[in-house]
Design a protein around this motif. Structure first.
Motif, PDB file in Angstrom:
ATOM      1  N   TYR A  52       0.839  -1.205   0.000  1.00  0.00           N
ATOM      2  CA  TYR A  52       0.000   0.000   0.000  1.00  0.00           C
ATOM      3  C   TYR A  52       0.872   1.253   0.000  1.00  0.00           C
ATOM      4  CZ  TYR A  52      -2.986   3.708   1.915  1.00  0.00           C
ATOM      5  OH  TYR A  52      -3.640   4.897   2.123  1.00  0.00           O
ATOM      6  N   ALA A  53       1.893   1.270   0.871  1.00  0.00           N
ATOM      7  CA  ALA A  53       2.753   2.444   0.998  1.00  0.00           C
ATOM      8  C   ALA A  53       3.495   2.742  -0.297  1.00  0.00           C
ATOM      9  CB  ALA A  53       3.743   2.239   2.141  1.00  0.00           C
ATOM     10  N   HIS A  54       3.922   1.703  -1.016  1.00  0.00           N
ATOM     11  CA  HIS A  54       4.657   1.910  -2.256  1.00  0.00           C
ATOM     12  C   HIS A  54       3.729   2.195  -3.436  1.00  0.00           C
ATOM     13  CE1 HIS A  54       8.011   0.452   0.108  1.00  0.00           C
ATOM     14  NE2 HIS A  54       8.810   0.860  -0.842  1.00  0.00           N
ATOM     15  N   GLY A  55       2.429   2.078  -3.205  1.00  0.00           N
ATOM     16  CA  GLY A  55       1.475   2.454  -4.237  1.00  0.00           C
ATOM     17  C   GLY A  55       1.567   3.936  -4.585  1.00  0.00           C
ATOM     18  N   PHE A  56       2.110   4.757  -3.639  1.00  0.00           N
ATOM     19  CA  PHE A  56       2.257   6.187  -3.901  1.00  0.00           C
ATOM     20  C   PHE A  56       3.362   6.461  -4.919  1.00  0.00           C
ATOM     21  CE2 PHE A  56       0.177   6.069   0.247  1.00  0.00           C
ATOM     22  CZ  PHE A  56      -0.839   7.001   0.062  1.00  0.00           C
ATOM     23  N   ALA A  57       4.179   5.441  -5.201  1.00  0.00           N
ATOM     24  CA  ALA A  57       5.216   5.582  -6.223  1.00  0.00           C
ATOM     25  C   ALA A  57       4.707   5.118  -7.586  1.00  0.00           C
ATOM     26  CB  ALA A  57       6.455   4.780  -5.829  1.00  0.00           C
ATOM     27  N   GLY A  58       3.499   4.599  -7.627  1.00  0.00           N
ATOM     28  CA  GLY A  58       2.930   4.147  -8.889  1.00  0.00           C
ATOM     29  C   GLY A  58       2.745   2.639  -8.933  1.00  0.00           C
ATOM     30  N   TRP A  59       1.920   2.203  -9.882  1.00  0.00           N
ATOM     31  CA  TRP A  59       1.606   0.782 -10.014  1.00  0.00           C
ATOM     32  C   TRP A  59       2.834  -0.054 -10.340  1.00  0.00           C
ATOM     33  CZ3 TRP A  59      -2.869  -1.297  -8.567  1.00  0.00           C
ATOM     34  CH2 TRP A  59      -3.974  -0.463  -8.479  1.00  0.00           C
ATOM     35  N   GLY A  60       3.755   0.526 -11.110  1.00  0.00           N
ATOM     36  CA  GLY A  60       4.929  -0.240 -11.526  1.00  0.00           C
ATOM     37  C   GLY A  60       5.738  -0.736 -10.345  1.00  0.00           C
ATOM     38  N   GLU A  61       6.081   0.181  -9.432  1.00  0.00           N
ATOM     39  CA  GLU A  61       6.878  -0.218  -8.269  1.00  0.00           C
ATOM     40  C   GLU A  61       6.075  -1.111  -7.335  1.00  0.00           C
ATOM     41  OE1 GLU A  61       9.516   1.847  -4.699  1.00  0.00           O
ATOM     42  OE2 GLU A  61       9.206   2.862  -6.606  1.00  0.00           O
ATOM     43  N   MET A  62       4.799  -0.824  -7.213  1.00  0.00           N
ATOM     44  CA  MET A  62       3.940  -1.612  -6.330  1.00  0.00           C
ATOM     45  C   MET A  62       3.914  -3.074  -6.751  1.00  0.00           C
ATOM     46  SD  MET A  62      -0.020  -0.771  -5.438  1.00  0.00           S
ATOM     47  CE  MET A  62      -0.932  -1.609  -4.140  1.00  0.00           C
ATOM     48  N   TRP A  63       3.827  -3.323  -8.060  1.00  0.00           N
ATOM     49  CA  TRP A  63       3.699  -4.699  -8.539  1.00  0.00           C
ATOM     50  C   TRP A  63       5.027  -5.368  -8.835  1.00  0.00           C
ATOM     51  CZ3 TRP A  63      -0.419  -7.509  -7.877  1.00  0.00           C
ATOM     52  CH2 TRP A  63      -1.656  -6.867  -7.707  1.00  0.00           C
ATOM     53  N   SER A  64       6.083  -4.575  -9.065  1.00  0.00           N
ATOM     54  CA  SER A  64       7.377  -5.202  -9.351  1.00  0.00           C
ATOM     55  C   SER A  64       8.029  -5.734  -8.091  1.00  0.00           C
ATOM     56  CB  SER A  64       8.312  -4.202 -10.032  1.00  0.00           C
ATOM     57  OG  SER A  64       8.578  -3.099  -9.172  1.00  0.00           O
ATOM     58  N   GLU A  65       8.002  -4.943  -7.021  1.00  0.00           N
ATOM     59  CA  GLU A  65       8.665  -5.353  -5.783  1.00  0.00           C
ATOM     60  C   GLU A  65       7.714  -6.024  -4.803  1.00  0.00           C
ATOM     61  OE1 GLU A  65      11.603  -3.417  -2.351  1.00  0.00           O
ATOM     62  OE2 GLU A  65      10.794  -2.165  -3.957  1.00  0.00           O
ATOM     63  N   PHE A  66       6.427  -5.714  -4.901  1.00  0.00           N
ATOM     64  CA  PHE A  66       5.473  -6.215  -3.920  1.00  0.00           C
ATOM     65  C   PHE A  66       4.289  -6.911  -4.584  1.00  0.00           C
ATOM     66  CE2 PHE A  66       7.631  -2.563  -2.082  1.00  0.00           C
ATOM     67  CZ  PHE A  66       8.058  -3.071  -0.858  1.00  0.00           C
ATOM     68  N   ALA A  67       4.571  -7.763  -5.542  1.00  0.00           N
ATOM     69  CA  ALA A  67       3.493  -8.437  -6.265  1.00  0.00           C
ATOM     70  C   ALA A  67       2.637  -9.281  -5.323  1.00  0.00           C
ATOM     71  CB  ALA A  67       4.073  -9.313  -7.376  1.00  0.00           C
ATOM     72  N   VAL A  68       3.278 -10.060  -4.443  1.00  0.00           N
ATOM     73  CA  VAL A  68       2.523 -10.910  -3.516  1.00  0.00           C
ATOM     74  C   VAL A  68       1.811 -10.044  -2.478  1.00  0.00           C
ATOM     75  CG1 VAL A  68       2.673 -12.757  -1.806  1.00  0.00           C
ATOM     76  CG2 VAL A  68       4.098 -12.840  -3.846  1.00  0.00           C
ATOM     77  N   GLY A  69       2.525  -9.047  -1.932  1.00  0.00           N
ATOM     78  CA  GLY A  69       1.905  -8.153  -0.956  1.00  0.00           C
ATOM     79  C   GLY A  69       0.719  -7.413  -1.537  1.00  0.00           C
ATOM     80  N   SER A  70       0.832  -6.988  -2.796  1.00  0.00           N
ATOM     81  CA  SER A  70      -0.274  -6.291  -3.463  1.00  0.00           C
ATOM     82  C   SER A  70      -1.460  -7.226  -3.664  1.00  0.00           C
ATOM     83  CB  SER A  70       0.193  -5.731  -4.809  1.00  0.00           C
ATOM     84  OG  SER A  70       1.217  -4.788  -4.630  1.00  0.00           O
ATOM     85  N   ALA A  71      -1.166  -8.480  -4.043  1.00  0.00           N
ATOM     86  CA  ALA A  71      -2.238  -9.461  -4.229  1.00  0.00           C
ATOM     87  C   ALA A  71      -2.967  -9.701  -2.902  1.00  0.00           C
ATOM     88  CB  ALA A  71      -1.663 -10.771  -4.760  1.00  0.00           C
ATOM     89  N   ILE A  72      -2.204  -9.802  -1.807  1.00  0.00           N
ATOM     90  CA  ILE A  72      -2.820  -9.989  -0.488  1.00  0.00           C
ATOM     91  C   ILE A  72      -3.645  -8.764  -0.111  1.00  0.00           C
ATOM     92  CG2 ILE A  72      -2.340 -10.239   1.987  1.00  0.00           C
ATOM     93  CD1 ILE A  72       0.099 -11.917   1.229  1.00  0.00           C
ATOM     94  N   LEU A  73      -3.119  -7.570  -0.409  1.00  0.00           N
ATOM     95  CA  LEU A  73      -3.833  -6.329  -0.097  1.00  0.00           C
ATOM     96  C   LEU A  73      -5.191  -6.283  -0.788  1.00  0.00           C
ATOM     97  CD1 LEU A  73      -3.919  -3.399   1.053  1.00  0.00           C
ATOM     98  CD2 LEU A  73      -2.780  -2.673  -1.059  1.00  0.00           C
ATOM     99  N   PHE A  74      -5.211  -6.550  -2.094  1.00  0.00           N
ATOM    100  CA  PHE A  74      -6.471  -6.465  -2.832  1.00  0.00           C
ATOM    101  C   PHE A  74      -7.413  -7.620  -2.485  1.00  0.00           C
ATOM    102  CE2 PHE A  74      -3.815  -3.702  -5.514  1.00  0.00           C
ATOM    103  CZ  PHE A  74      -4.643  -2.583  -5.525  1.00  0.00           C
ATOM    104  N   ALA A  75      -6.853  -8.795  -2.217  1.00  0.00           N
ATOM    105  CA  ALA A  75      -7.693  -9.913  -1.772  1.00  0.00           C
ATOM    106  C   ALA A  75      -8.324  -9.597  -0.424  1.00  0.00           C
ATOM    107  CB  ALA A  75      -6.863 -11.191  -1.688  1.00  0.00           C
TER     108      ALA A  75
END
Length: 402
Positions: free
Chosen positions: A162-185
Motif C-alpha cells: 500500500y505504501a509503495h502504491g504512492f510511487a505508482g503501479w509499476g513499483e507496487m507490482w514489481s517489488e510487492f506483487a505478492v503483498g499487493s495481491a494480499i492487499l487487494f484480496a
C-alpha cells in the motif's frame, strides 16, 4: 455507573475519526518517503514506522547492536507503545490505530452499503484452523528475519505494498506483487467478511494477542441483566461469542469496544437507564468505554513523545555509509533507489567514470545527481532491462575487479 450509555454512544464515531486520522497520517508519511526518498536527508520509510519492525529487529540488535536495513530506533519505540497498550487496555493499536485494520473496516462499511447488512462468517470447521495461520506467519517471519538479518516478510506485506502504491503501479507490482495481491484480496474479501487479514494472517496481531493474555484488560458481562439479544455477538468484528461468557479475555479481541457500545441495556426509558451491563475492565474494575479509548491514545502518543524528548526516536539512518553497510561492511546489495549515482560512487569508493562505463551510461544523458530508481526513466529502458539491481551488480563487479 451513572449515564454510562450516554457517554458510550460517542465512542464509535470518535474511534472512526481516530482511525481515519491515523490512516491519513501514515499515508502522508508513505507519500512523503516516495517523494523525497530515504537516506539521511530524506523521509522516514514506512518500515521505520512499524511496531512489528521492532520485533523483527530485536534479535539482531540484541546480538550486534545494529539495525536491520530500513529499520531504526523508532520501531522499538512503537513496539514498546503497542505492548504497553496490550498490557493495559488490550489490543488498542489493532482496534483504534492500525491503518491496515482501518482499511478493512472501510471495506466492510462499503460492503454493507453495496450488499446489505447481512453478516458473512467463515464456517467454524475452517475458521478455527485458519486462525492459527497468523501464528505460523509470526514464527516464520521472526525466525527467518533473525536468521538472515533482512526483512523476510517485506515482499509479502500488504501494508508495504500500500505504501509503495504512492510511487505508482509499476513499483507496487514489481517489488510487492505478492503483498499487493494480499492487499487487494483482503479488501475485496473485506467487503463481505470483517477483519479478514487480522483474523487469519496478521503476525503483529498474533503477537499482541499473546501479550494481551498477560495483561489486565477484559470485557465483563453481567449475566443476570443480559437481554440475550445477541447484538454484542453481531457487533464483534472478529466473531467472539461475547454473549456466552461472563469475562471475555480472548486473544482475538482487538479492543474496539463495539460489543460494549452495541449493548442495549441501560438505554433511555428502561428500568436500568444509565447502567450498562457490558463494559471494558482493567484489573477487574469496569470503566467507561470512552475512558479506555482516551487512555489508549494518551499512552501511545505519550510513549512516542517521551522517546522524542529523550532523543531516542530516530527514523532515518545517520549516514549513507550506514545505509550501505551490512554486518559492518559495505555491501553493494544494500544500494537503495534513493541514492544518487554520485553518492553511490563516493560511498563505495569508485571512480564516477568507471561506474558510468560499467553501466553503459553517459553523464550527459544521466547526470550524477540522478537517483538510482530514476536512471531507467532518463534512458528510456524498461524495468526488466534496467533497475536498481543493475546498479548493485555493476558496483559488485567493480569492487571485485583487479
Amino acid at each position: 455507573m451513572k449515564n454510562t450509555h450516554q457517554h458510550s454512544r460517542h465512542v464509535q464515531p470518535a474511534r472512526l475519526a481516530l482511525q481515519l486520522g491515523f490512516l491519513a497520517l501514515t499515508s502522508f508519511a508513505a507519500w512523503r518517503h516516495q517523494t523525497l526518498g530515504g537516506g539521511p536527508e530524506g523521509a522516514a520509510s514506512i518500515d521505520a514506522l512499524c511496531p512489528f519492525g521492532g520485533l523483527e529487529a530485536l534479535f539482531r540488535f540484541a546480538m550486534t547492536g545494529e539495525y536491520i536495513q530500513r529499520l531504526n530506533s523508532s520501531d522499538f519505540v512503537l513496539l514498546g507503545g503497542t505492548i504497553l497498550l496490550a498490557l493495559t487496555v488490550g489490543r488498542h493499536f489493532c482496534g483504534w490505530l492500525c491503518p491496515l485494520g482501518t482499511l478493512q473496516e472501510l471495506a466492510r462499511k462499503l460492503g454493507r452499503r453495496l450488499f446489505g447488512k447481512r453478516v458473512f462468517t467463515v464456517p467454524p470447521v475452517l475458521d478455527k484452523p485458519l486462525r492459527w495461520m497468523k501464528y505460523v506467519v509470526l514464527v516464520w517471519a521472526l525466525v527467518f528475519t533473525w536468521k538472515t538479518g533482512s526483512l523476510i516478510i517485506r515482499p509479502y506485506d500488504p501494508w508495504a505494498a500500500y505504501a509503495h502504491g504512492f510511487a505508482g503501479w509499476g513499483e507496487m507490482w514489481s517489488e510487492f506483487a505478492v503483498g499487493s495481491a494480499i492487499l487487494f484480496a483482503m479488501l475485496i474479501g473485506g467487503l463481505f467478511i470483517d477483519r479478514l487479514f487480522c483474523k487469519y494472517l496478521c503476525p503483529l496481531g498474533a503477537f499482541l494477542g499473546l501479550t494481551t493474555k498477560l495483561g489486565f484488560f477484559s470485557i465483563r458481562r453481567k449475566e443476570n441483566a443480559c437481554l440475550a439479544c445477541t447484538k454484542c455477538d453481531q457487533a464483534c468484528p472478529v466473531n467472539i461469542p461475547v454473549m456466552q461468557q461472563a469475562v471475555i479475555r480472548s486473544s482475538e479481541c482487538i479492543g474496539c469496544l463495539s460489543c460494549t457500545t452495541a449493548c442495549p441495556t441501560g438505554k433511555r426509558n428502561t428500568p436500568d437507564e444509565g447502567k450498562t451491563f457490558l463494559l471494558p475492565a482493567v484489573a477487574g474494575r469496569t470503566l467507561r468505554p470512552a475512558l479506555i479509548g482516551t487512555a489508549g491514545l494518551v499512552l501511545f502518543a505519550g510513549s512516542i513523545g517521551l522517546a522524542q524528548l529523550g532523543g531516542v526516536w530516530r527514523t532515518l539512518p545517520v549516514s549513507l555509509t550506514a545505509v550501505a553497510s551490512v554486518n559492518g561492511e559495505l555491501d553493494p546489495q544494500a544500494i537503495r533507489g534513493f541514492m544518487t549515482l554520485a553518492e553511490i560512487a563516493d560511498t563505495y569508493g569508485l571512480a564516477p567514470d568507471a561506474l558510468y562505463r560499467e553501466l553503459g551510461l553517459s553523464e550527459t544523458q544521466v547526470p550524477a545527481n540522478t537517483k538510482a530508481k530514476d536512471v531507467r526513466v532518463l534512458t528510456g529502458q524498461s524495468e526488466e532491462a534496467f533497475d536498481t539491481q543493475t546498479i548493485r551488480d555493476a558496483v559488485a563487479r567493480l569492487r571485485t575487479a583487479p
